[in-house]
Design an enzyme around this catalytic site. Structure first.
Site, mmCIF file in Angstrom:
data_model
loop_
_atom_site.group_PDB
_atom_site.id
_atom_site.type_symbol
_atom_site.label_atom_id
_atom_site.label_comp_id
_atom_site.label_asym_id
_atom_site.label_seq_id
_atom_site.Cartn_x
_atom_site.Cartn_y
_atom_site.Cartn_z
ATOM 1 N N ASP A 28 2.848 5.881 -0.734
ATOM 2 C CA ASP A 28 1.755 6.708 -1.262
ATOM 3 C C ASP A 28 0.489 6.423 -0.448
ATOM 4 O O ASP A 28 -0.216 5.448 -0.703
ATOM 5 C CB ASP A 28 1.532 6.397 -2.746
ATOM 6 C CG ASP A 28 0.435 7.265 -3.361
ATOM 7 O OD1 ASP A 28 -0.281 7.966 -2.604
ATOM 8 O OD2 ASP A 28 0.286 7.241 -4.592
ATOM 9 N N HIS A 33 -6.987 6.018 -1.832
ATOM 10 C CA HIS A 33 -6.643 4.593 -1.938
ATOM 11 C C HIS A 33 -6.960 3.805 -0.661
ATOM 12 O O HIS A 33 -7.264 2.623 -0.739
ATOM 13 C CB HIS A 33 -5.151 4.428 -2.238
ATOM 14 C CG HIS A 33 -4.687 5.151 -3.454
ATOM 15 N ND1 HIS A 33 -5.233 4.927 -4.704
ATOM 16 C CD2 HIS A 33 -3.731 6.109 -3.634
ATOM 17 C CE1 HIS A 33 -4.634 5.720 -5.583
ATOM 18 N NE2 HIS A 33 -3.729 6.449 -4.965
ATOM 19 N N ILE A 48 -9.822 3.278 -4.516
ATOM 20 C CA ILE A 48 -9.324 2.728 -5.786
ATOM 21 C C ILE A 48 -7.854 2.347 -5.613
ATOM 22 O O ILE A 48 -7.157 2.893 -4.742
ATOM 23 C CB ILE A 48 -9.461 3.737 -6.950
ATOM 24 C CG1 ILE A 48 -8.703 5.044 -6.633
ATOM 25 C CG2 ILE A 48 -10.922 4.020 -7.248
ATOM 26 C CD1 ILE A 48 -8.596 5.990 -7.820
#
Lengths: 132, 133
Positions: A28, A33, A48
């Site tokens: 992912d 991120h 995050i």
């Protein structure tokens, strides 16, 4: 473990390096991120952690508490309530709620979740295991 | 991808994957997980299976930048060890607009080589508002 006891606590400090590692392990690569330039343009204001990274800590807590009963018969239902930023400290919790009859015997339900260093909910939900 | 045209029941992905010990070690390292010591050195953490199932959804739906994971349900039915071949299925359960947001709910199902379910789940994700109709 007595059923009315609290579950073992897992406490982790999240780093950007760990988030990057998780992106590689999970596949992912959402830039929210891992790309600080992109993430700074979002409502979050910065990168995050993946929700599934934080959820993994709850599954670790359940495995430590219930061993194979968790990986073979465990259930969880959670909501992601707040983002986790690099530098945040995540602490898990789990508390016995109730037991209900199950088709194979009985199912024990626990309130589970994670909070950050400011006691803000990150994840809230419920997990259960089957006991025969 | 035109997300407005996705209907409930749409088969998002179906993939066979053999989880190597290397994959498992990478996942354990990233999640700082030593809980496997309670069960087996070869244990695949159940959330690693869920993460792989979700990866199929991310890839096949070309999930856009800024998508947020808002909810997750998981059920684990059997122990999975490194080296096992698994089949990952993902189906769209719901595609709904609520307020300023588009929510997709995806059903995940993972089976072993005997066809027995080892994990089921439901993921709810929130697309960025520019993907509204």
């Amino acid at each position: 473990m007595k059923i009315d006891e609290n579950l073992p606590i897992i406490k982790k400090v999240i780093t950007q390096s760990q988030i990057n590692q998780y992106a590689k392990a999970s596949g992912d690569f959402n830039p929210v991120h891992i790309n600080s330039a992109f993430a700074s343009t979002t409502d979050f204001g910065g990168t995050i952690a993946h929700g599934m990274l934080i959820l993994a800590f709850l599954s670790q807590m359940m495995t430590l508490a219930f061993k194979e009963m968790w990986v073979n018969g465990g259930q969880m239902k959670i909501r992601f309530k707040s983002p986790v930023y690099p530098g945040d400290t995540v602490t898990t919790f789990g508390k016995y709620k109730e037991s209900k009859p199950d088709k194979k015997g009985e199912r024990l339900f626990y309130l589970i979740g994670c909070i950050n260093q400011n006691n803000k909910d990150i994840i809230t939900g419920e997990a259960s295991i089957a006991v025969n | 991808m035109d997300y407005t045209k996705l209907k409930a029941g749409y088969r998002i992905s179906e993939k066979q994957i053999e989880l190597s010990m290397e994959d498992v070690l990478l996942y354990r390292e990233a999640t700082e997980d030593n809980s496997y010591e309670q069960i087996s050195d070869y244990l695949v953490p159940p959330t690693a299976i869920a993460a792989l199932a979700l990866k199929g959804v991310i890839e096949e739906l070309a999930i856009p930048k800024g998508t947020i994971h808002v909810g997750q349900e998981l059920e684990f039915f059997d122990t999975v060890l490194a080296g096992q071949k698994l089949t990952f299925f993902a189906n769209l359960l719901q595609n709904a607009v609520r307020g300023e947001s588009r929510f997709l709910s995806v059903e995940l199902n993972v089976t072993n080589k005997l066809g027995a379910t080892v994990m089921k789940g439901k993921s709810t994700i929130l697309l960025p508002s520019k993907f509204l109709p």
